[in-house]
Design an enzyme around this catalytic site. Structure first.
Site, PDB file in Angstrom:
ATOM      1  N   TYR A  93       0.851  -1.201   0.000  1.00  0.00           N
ATOM      2  CA  TYR A  93       0.000   0.000   0.000  1.00  0.00           C
ATOM      3  C   TYR A  93       0.885   1.248   0.000  1.00  0.00           C
ATOM      4  O   TYR A  93       0.673   2.180  -0.781  1.00  0.00           O
ATOM      5  CB  TYR A  93      -0.905  -0.040   1.237  1.00  0.00           C
ATOM      6  CG  TYR A  93      -1.836   1.135   1.394  1.00  0.00           C
ATOM      7  CD1 TYR A  93      -2.924   1.302   0.541  1.00  0.00           C
ATOM      8  CD2 TYR A  93      -1.646   2.073   2.409  1.00  0.00           C
ATOM      9  CE1 TYR A  93      -3.792   2.377   0.698  1.00  0.00           C
ATOM     10  CE2 TYR A  93      -2.508   3.145   2.573  1.00  0.00           C
ATOM     11  CZ  TYR A  93      -3.582   3.304   1.718  1.00  0.00           C
ATOM     12  OH  TYR A  93      -4.434   4.359   1.868  1.00  0.00           O
TER      13      TYR A  93
HETATM   14  N1  LIG Z   1      -9.415   5.331   5.318  1.00  0.00           N
HETATM   15  C1  LIG Z   1      -8.219   5.805   5.583  1.00  0.00           C
HETATM   16  O1  LIG Z   1      -7.768   5.797   6.736  1.00  0.00           O
HETATM   17  C2  LIG Z   1      -7.378   6.396   4.485  1.00  0.00           C
HETATM   18  C3  LIG Z   1      -6.210   7.053   4.855  1.00  0.00           C
HETATM   19  C4  LIG Z   1      -5.412   7.604   3.870  1.00  0.00           C
HETATM   20  C5  LIG Z   1      -5.780   7.506   2.544  1.00  0.00           C
HETATM   21  N2  LIG Z   1      -6.926   6.850   2.203  1.00  0.00           N
HETATM   22  C6  LIG Z   1      -7.233   6.766   0.781  1.00  0.00           C
HETATM   23  O2  LIG Z   1      -8.537   7.269   0.544  1.00  0.00           O
HETATM   24  C7  LIG Z   1      -9.067   6.692  -0.632  1.00  0.00           C
HETATM   25  C8  LIG Z   1     -10.483   6.207  -0.371  1.00  0.00           C
HETATM   26  O3  LIG Z   1     -10.456   5.170   0.572  1.00  0.00           O
HETATM   27  P1  LIG Z   1     -11.528   5.000   1.729  1.00  0.00           P
HETATM   28  O4  LIG Z   1     -10.797   5.062   3.007  1.00  0.00           O
HETATM   29  O5  LIG Z   1     -12.677   5.912   1.510  1.00  0.00           O
HETATM   30  O6  LIG Z   1     -11.908   3.463   1.538  1.00  0.00           O
HETATM   31  P2  LIG Z   1     -13.184   2.732   0.961  1.00  0.00           P
HETATM   32  O7  LIG Z   1     -14.408   3.160   1.687  1.00  0.00           O
HETATM   33  O8  LIG Z   1     -12.808   1.285   0.955  1.00  0.00           O
HETATM   34  O9  LIG Z   1     -13.289   3.272  -0.532  1.00  0.00           O
HETATM   35  C9  LIG Z   1     -12.503   2.796  -1.582  1.00  0.00           C
HETATM   36  C10 LIG Z   1     -13.235   3.088  -2.869  1.00  0.00           C
HETATM   37  O10 LIG Z   1     -12.411   2.664  -3.967  1.00  0.00           O
HETATM   38  C11 LIG Z   1     -13.216   1.890  -4.824  1.00  0.00           C
HETATM   39  N3  LIG Z   1     -12.436   0.971  -5.644  1.00  0.00           N
HETATM   40  C12 LIG Z   1     -11.675  -0.077  -5.285  1.00  0.00           C
HETATM   41  N4  LIG Z   1     -11.145  -0.671  -6.360  1.00  0.00           N
HETATM   42  C13 LIG Z   1     -11.609   0.022  -7.438  1.00  0.00           C
HETATM   43  C14 LIG Z   1     -11.432  -0.101  -8.847  1.00  0.00           C
HETATM   44  N5  LIG Z   1     -10.691  -1.065  -9.384  1.00  0.00           N
HETATM   45  N6  LIG Z   1     -12.059   0.792  -9.642  1.00  0.00           N
HETATM   46  C15 LIG Z   1     -12.820   1.766  -9.139  1.00  0.00           C
HETATM   47  N7  LIG Z   1     -13.046   1.926  -7.825  1.00  0.00           N
HETATM   48  C16 LIG Z   1     -12.432   1.068  -6.993  1.00  0.00           C
HETATM   49  C17 LIG Z   1     -14.172   1.166  -3.906  1.00  0.00           C
HETATM   50  O11 LIG Z   1     -15.256   0.650  -4.657  1.00  0.00           O
HETATM   51  P3  LIG Z   1     -16.019  -0.730  -4.248  1.00  0.00           P
HETATM   52  O12 LIG Z   1     -17.015  -0.344  -3.189  1.00  0.00           O
HETATM   53  O13 LIG Z   1     -16.650  -1.134  -5.528  1.00  0.00           O
HETATM   54  O14 LIG Z   1     -14.978  -1.682  -3.763  1.00  0.00           O
HETATM   55  C18 LIG Z   1     -14.556   2.300  -2.979  1.00  0.00           C
HETATM   56  O15 LIG Z   1     -15.507   3.125  -3.596  1.00  0.00           O
HETATM   57  C19 LIG Z   1      -8.100   5.577  -1.040  1.00  0.00           C
HETATM   58  O16 LIG Z   1      -7.267   6.037  -2.078  1.00  0.00           O
HETATM   59  C20 LIG Z   1      -7.295   5.359   0.224  1.00  0.00           C
HETATM   60  O17 LIG Z   1      -6.021   4.833  -0.036  1.00  0.00           O
HETATM   61  C21 LIG Z   1      -7.736   6.294   3.137  1.00  0.00           C
END
Ligand SMILES: NC(=O)c1ccc[n+]([C@@H]2O[C@H](COP(=O)([O-])OP(=O)(O)OC[C@H]3O[C@@H](n4cnc5c(N)ncnc54)[C@H](OP(=O)(O)O)[C@@H]3O)[C@@H](O)[C@H]2O)c1
Length: 280
Positions: free
Chosen positions: A147
């Protein structure tokens, strides 16, 4: 209600930061093209100024259709929010190459594919590219290698792109969240547990303590994380600012770790991370 005069694209809008961002940007008066992978997510998300599109960012046909949808719209593309992502975490030795490739296919090559497809429209409208990074793109904790590697890669892509398109009036911004309460915790734990089950007895001997620390760490992120709306507010600000910063943090942990990561020597950081993960 007047029809918004500008578009924004948000990838990965089914849950978490993406969904909160799509809803927030719609309230800001933009027409949001919100990428989701399933029809039921599209139906749940559809709202005033939120138009869900089926978009798997690793699917070339979906990405091409998005490019055509935007090009054919006629309205200015104000911003692309590259948010979609997955988290595959395991010690470097234990993770098969196909899992590394899956991490990079989504979190690096998928982002680049969408960016390339929409850059003509972004250049034409002097829009913005907003890449959702992570503290893991600044500091790679043990067991977070895949990651973190993908997020580090996107830091470099963002820097290069920013320097390529600045003279055309296009801004490239990295948003760096710390812990945010989303589905990523649950899916990250499920993936890490599945990967642990595939480890050899020797690898279990070497890494079980680390994987237990990893799970504790992710649970702490979920407990202490900020709400996704907080990230959405920062993204909204980065889009609205007349002259945006190149990077914005989200949450108190990111605000502390990002500046420290620039000045703390590697060996000291190694010790700090071991202590934080209670590995000593
Ligand atoms: N949560 C944290 O603590 C955190 C911290 C730092 C950065 N981030 C970043 O924030 C961003 C959003 O993550 P989140 O925390 O909101 O997690 P999340 O709720 O798991 O959201 C991830 C999103 O990405 C989508 N996704 C996964 N694979 C995909 C693909 N091949 N094509 C299109 N969409 C895809 C998922 O869709 P599905 O529902 O269809 O799987 C979901 O809508 C990510 O880039 C993550 O690395 C998160």
């Amino acid at each position: 209600m007047t029809r918004p005069s500008e578009l924004v694209v948000v990838t990965g809008a089914s849950t978490g930061i993406g969904r909160a961002t799509a809803q927030r940007l719609a309230l800001d008066g933009l027409h949001v093209l919100a990428g989701v992978r399933r029809q039921e997510d599209a139906e749940r998300l559809a709202a005033v100024n939120v138009e869900p599109l089926i978009l798997d960012i690793t699917n070339d046909d979906h990405v091409a259709a998005l490019g055509e949808r935007v090009a054919g719209d006629g309205r200015r593309l104000r911003a692309l929010v590259n948010n979609a992502g997955i988290a595959i975490n395991a010690p470097v030795e234990t993770l098969e190459l196909k899992e590394w490739r899956r991490q990079f296919d989504v979190s690096v090559f998928g982002q680049i594919a969408v960016t390339r497809a929409l850059l003509p429209a972004i250049l034409a409208g002097t829009g913005r590219v907003i890449n959702i990074g992570s503290v893991a793109g600044r500091v790679a904790m043990p067991s977070f290698g895949p990651y973190a590697a993908a997020k580090f890669a996107m830091e470099a892509v963002s820097d290069a792109l920013r320097r390529e398109v600045a003279e055309f009036g296009v801004e490239v911004v990295v948003i760096t969240p710390g812990a945010v309460r989303t589905n990523m915790t649950e899916s990250g734990i499920a993936t890490a547990t599945r990967l642990s089950e595939g480890m050899t007895p020797e690898q279990h001997g070497r890494y079980d303590k680390l994987m237990a620390a990893f799970l504790r760490q992710v649970e702490a992120f979920a407990r202490d994380g900020v709400e996704p709306e907080r990230a959405a507010a920062v993204i909204s600000r980065a889009i609205a600012a007349r002259k945006p910063r190149t990077r914005y943090t989200v949450g108190p942990d990111a605000a502390m770790v990002v500046p420290l990561s620039r000045i703390v020597p590697d060996r000291l950081l190694d010790r700090v991370l071991r202590r934080q993960m209670k590995l000593n």
